[in-house]
Structures are given as structure tokens and as C-alpha cells.
Design an enzyme around this catalytic site. Structure first.
Site, short mmCIF file in Angstrom:
data_model
loop_
_atom_site.label_atom_id
_atom_site.label_comp_id
_atom_site.label_asym_id
_atom_site.label_seq_id
_atom_site.Cartn_x
_atom_site.Cartn_y
_atom_site.Cartn_z
N ASP A 1 0.75 -0.99 0.11
CA ASP A 1 -0.36 0.31 0.08
C ASP A 1 1.23 1.57 0.14
OD1 ASP A 1 -2.36 1.36 -0.16
OD2 ASP A 1 -1.97 1.62 2.62
N ASP B 1 -2.12 -0.93 6.22
CA ASP B 1 -1.87 -1.11 7.39
C ASP B 1 -3.37 0.36 8.08
OD1 ASP B 1 -1.66 1.50 5.73
OD2 ASP B 1 -0.94 3.32 7.68
N ASP C 1 -7.28 -1.66 3.81
CA ASP C 1 -6.33 -2.69 2.63
C ASP C 1 -6.73 -4.12 3.87
OD1 ASP C 1 -4.98 -0.73 1.96
OD2 ASP C 1 -4.06 -0.23 3.73
#
Length: 500
Positions: A122, A318, A322
Site C-alpha cells: 500500500d 495499514d 487494506d
């Protein structure tokens, strides 16, 4: 629910099962349910070891006619290398990783991590710091940049938005006197509006049809080049200025990705919900193999599943968005230091420190632990097979076989405990003092960024329109350079040609 704005009427038209958060939870459950359990090393070999032991004992009895030989074979046919040595190596690897701030849920995740080849990352909070900062402040010709920042920060004081916090923090770092806003309302995705010092002020996005003067078009071009977000400031209906914000890369991001490639990852990709332009810029700077931008949580799950068909895949994230992707990956890694609880619950690995490079260390530990586990299991079985052959031909009586069997057990367990030792390829754990020094240097680096931006602004004004505005910019630069943090900075000695 807490209402931070004016009074309004609320009517619920759907249940909580139709909410976005509930949809994310369902995606995580579906993705997690598809993950197959990892087969333990011991189970791969135990299926044929017991029949083999009985077969050798039976043949020894049948050929020699002596039941003592059969007993001796069964005595030395120890299953302990399978039942103890491999799990000891795996648990030792888990313990070693936890000392570096990498919490791995089970031995299956550690074993899988050892031969992972694709890494999905990410962007926000993983490759970047997750804390946007003000990149530049641009003002209309009749307005000072400091006044633009002061009005915007005054209005944004009570906003929970991450960009608003960055604007307020920057204004306070520059010692600007903020006013208390009144009649503040905030529209998600658009910005905030309120009254500051008797003026109607708005900060946020502009409509696509809004008229923009020449200086505002230059701001759009700058944002496009820098991959920055723009917060526009209007005062009494007139465009007064703009604030460019950017979430900078982590200082250690390039070194971290090199470390990850050295650990065995052959394909590095970035999955993000951000705009394509800044995402591709980050990917180009870091040398990523591919980037997928403007993705929803469902899109991330689809991308993870597609990569899983190619190789064992690790996903690092995080945020709560996600969570489904973490559950869909072969190995989900959550940034537990500042990440959400939902992502930590769905992940197989949690990084308790805010350092992605620890994942590379964990991969090295996993590979070494897996190698030692296989070595212990296979080595122990080979020694057992050799002892069984010796017992079958009458060279090893049952009493001596019992002692040899215990020696084999001790040898393979001691070998498995080598996974606890520090490998030279693993970065040593930092002491609290070293961690504090790193954070201090990073803070000083961020503090100097304000000075660099101010110097650039003063230089632009001096070259374009020398006069009172340029003089004010120079004075602002002098004020920033006179701060204690900057006075403490001393450049190092330079060579005659200007190189450090």
C-alpha cells in the site's frame, strides 16, 4: 453519533449491513475463508516413516529369525526429528523475528514467508509516512502567503481531516497567530466553511466550473508536476490562495526496497486508492515493477488474487481499507505501530515497529529457520535410518540403540535451536537511544524543509517582481533561519570544488 455542525434532520434509509464498513468486513471474511492451511514439515514425511519402520523390523525378524533385532530396529526408529526438531526450529524463528518487532501468528506463515516472491505494498502509511505536509503556499497578488496559511489553519482547527491537521501543524510551527472560527460547517470531500475575523472563509476543493485566474492555473500545473493535493482558500467569495500538500516518502523507502529485493522478492507492486499521477511518481522513484492506482478495497482484493496465481504473495498495508487485501494474500502484513485494529486482526504478520525493512529481516529469518527445520528433520531421519539398518543386521543391540536414539534426538534439537542465533544478513535491533536519534534527525530534516521552501519562494519573488512583496519573503526566510532549530544546524566542511 456526534454532530460537529449545525442541527439537521437525519433519516436512516438502510441498515448497518449495507454500510461500507460492513462490506469491507464481508470481503475480509470471504478472502480469509479461501486461504488453504499450510502443511507442516513433519506431516510431509511422517506418513511413510512409520510403515517403513515396521517393514524394516519385520524383514529383520523374518530374515534372521531373531525378535531381538526387530526390537532393536523399533527402538532406534525414533520419530523425534519429525515431532520435535522441525517445530523447535520454526518456534525459534518466530522468537527471533519477534525480537525485531515482527509478530508472526504461526509456523505456517513463517514457512510460507520463506519462499514468497511477490510483494504488494500500500502507498499511504507504508511507502509514505502517512503524515501529509505543506509543500507550498501560494497567494493571490494582493495577499501574503502567510495570511493564506493563517486563515486556512484558523478554519481547519476543528477539522478531523488529515490534510487539515497538516495545515494547522504547519501554521503553528511557523508561529502564526490563529483566530477562533465561528459558524463552521464541513462537507466531506469538499472542505470546510466558516467565519474568521469577520470574513466568510472556505478551504478545500474548487468546483470544475469555477473561474481561475492565471496564478491559480500555475498552481494546478505545479500540483500536477509535484503530485500534490491542493486546498483552495476563498475569502468572501474571492479566490485568495492555495496550499499544496504532499505525503512524502519515507526516508528509508529506497533502502528498504533494495533490502526486500535482496531478501528474495522478485516482483514489487504498489496498490493504492490515491490518484494515478502521484502513485506513478512514487513507483518511478522507488523502481517498483508495477503500480495500480485509484483502487477500491474490492479492486485491491482482485489484484491480490491475480498475483497469487503467479507466485506466493505478500500484501503489506495499514488501513482498514487494506483489510480484505491482507486476508486475500497468502501472507498479510499489517503495520501495527500506526495501523488499524481491523488490519492487524486480518494479517498473518504484524510489524510492531513503524519500519517496513523489518519485513526483509523476517524473510531472511524465515528462510533460515525453514532451512534449519528441513536440515534437522532430514538429518535426524537419515541417522535413524542408518541406525535401523545397523540394528537390522545385528550390529546394534537394543540397549545401545536406546542410547543412540537419545543422542540423535539431542543432536537434531540442538541443531534446530540454531535458528535462535542472529544471522549476519539480519539488521541488528536498534537500542532505544538509537531509535530516538533516528527520530530526532528525521524531525530536523523536516524542519529544514520549511526553510528550503521559504528560500525558494523568496528567490522567485526577487527574480520576478523585486519590491515590498519580495522584501517580505526575504524577511520571512530570515525569521525561519533564525529559529533555534536552524541555528543549531552547521554544514560540514566542503572541499575546494564544493563537494562534501
Amino acid at each position: 453519533m456526534v454532530n460537529a455542525g449545525g442541527a439537521f434532520e437525519l433519516r436512516a434509509t438502510a441498515t448497518e449491513q449495507d454500510s461500507t464498513y460492513a462490506g469491507i468486513v464481508r470481503l475480509a471474511q470471504q478472502a480469509g475463508g479461501e486461504s488453504a492451511p499450510v502443511v507442516r514439515l513433519a506431516d510431509r514425511y511422517a506418513a511413510w516413516f512409520l510403515p517403513l519402520s515396521l517393514l524394516v523390523a519385520g524383514l529383520a525378524w523374518l530374515i534372521s529369525g531373531s525378535a531381538v533385532r526387530a526390537v532393536a530396529v523399533l527402538v532406534v526408529a525414533t520419530p523425534c526429528p519429525l515431532l520435535l526438531a522441525a517445530p523447535v526450529a520454526i518456534v525459534s524463528g518466530l522468537s527471533r523475528a519477534s525480537r525485531l518487532g515482527v509478530v508472526i501468528r504461526d509456523g505456517g506463515a513463517l514457512e510460507n514467508l520463506g519462499h514468497a516472491r511477490t510483494l504488494l505494498l500500500d502507498k499511504t502509511g507504508t511507502l509514505t509516512r502517512g503524515r501529509p505536509r505543506v509543500l507550498d503556499v501560494t497567494a493571490a497578488p494582493d495577499v501574503k502567503p502567510s495570511e493564506v496559511l493563517r486563515l486556512a489553519a484558523s478554519l481547519d482547527q476543528y477539522s478531523p481531516h488529515v490534510l487539515a491537521r497538516a495545515i494547522v501543524d504547519t501554521a503553528r510551527e511557523r508561529n502564526l497567530d490563529l483566530s477562533v472560527p465561528t459558524d463552521v460547517t464541513e462537507e466531506p470531500g469538499r472542505g470546510a466553511t466558516g467565519t474568521v475575523d469577520g470574513h466568510r472563509v472556505s478551504i478545500g476543493r474548487l468546483g470544475p466550473d469555477s473561474a481561475r485566474p492565471a496564478w491559480a492555473k500555475a498552481v494546478d500545473n505545479r500540483a500536477l508536476l509535484d503530485g500534490a493535493a491542493v486546498a483552495w482558500l476563498t475569502v468572501d467569495g474571492h479566490l485568495a490562495g492555495a496550499i499544496l500538500l504532499r505525503d512524502p516518502l519515507r526516508h528509508d523507502a529506497p533502502r528498504t526496497l533494495r533490502h526486500l529485493r535482496a531478501a528474495g522478492f522478485r516482483r514489487l507492486l504498489m496498490l493504492t486508492g490515491d490518484r494515478a499521477a502521484p502513485a506513478h511518481e512514487v513507483a518511478a522513484v522507488l523502481g517498483l515493477d508495477d503500480v495500480r492506482a485509484e483502487l477500491s478495497p474490492a479492486d485491491k482484493v482482485t489484484a491480490v488474487r491475480a498475483e497469487r496465481e503467479r507466485a506466493v504473495t505478500v500484501m503489506v498495508g495499514d488501513g482498514v481499507n487494506d483489510t480484505p487485501a491482507l486476508a486475500a494474500a497468502d501472507i498479510g502484513v499489517a503495520m501495527g505501530a500506526r495501523g488499524s485494529t481491523a488490519s492487524s486482526e486480518a494479517a498473518d504478520i504484524v510489524l510492531t515497529t513503524d519500519r517496513v525493512d523489518r519485513l526483509a529481516d523476517a524473510v531472511t529469518i524465515a528462510q533460515r529457520a525453514r532451512r534449519i527445520a528441513v536440515q534437522s528433520a532430514l538429518g535426524g531421519m537419515l541417522m535413524s535410518l542408518a541406525a535401523m539398518a545397523a540394528a537390522a543386521v545385528g550390529l546394534l543391540p537394543p540397549a545401545a540403540g536406546a542410547l543412540l536414539q537419545e543422542g540423535i534426538d539431542v543432536a537434531v534439537i540442538l541443531n534446530a535451536l540454531r535458528a535462535l542465533r542472529v544471522d549476519q544478513a539480519v539488521s541488528p535491533a536498534l537500542t532505544p537511544a538509537a531509535e530516538s536519534l533516528i527520530h530526532r534527525f528525521a524531525a530536523e530534516h523536516d524542519d529544514l524543509q520549511d526553510v528550503l521552501d521559504s528560500v525558494r519562494d523568496a528567490a522567485d519573488r526577487l527574480s520576478d517582481t523585486p519590491g515590498p512583496a519580495a522584501l517580505a519573503a526575504v524577511e520571512e526566510t530570515h525569521r525561519l533561519l533564525s529559529r533555534p532549530a536552524c541555528r543549531g544546524y552547521r554544514p560540514g566542511p566542503r572541499s575546494p570544488r564544493g563537494h562534501p
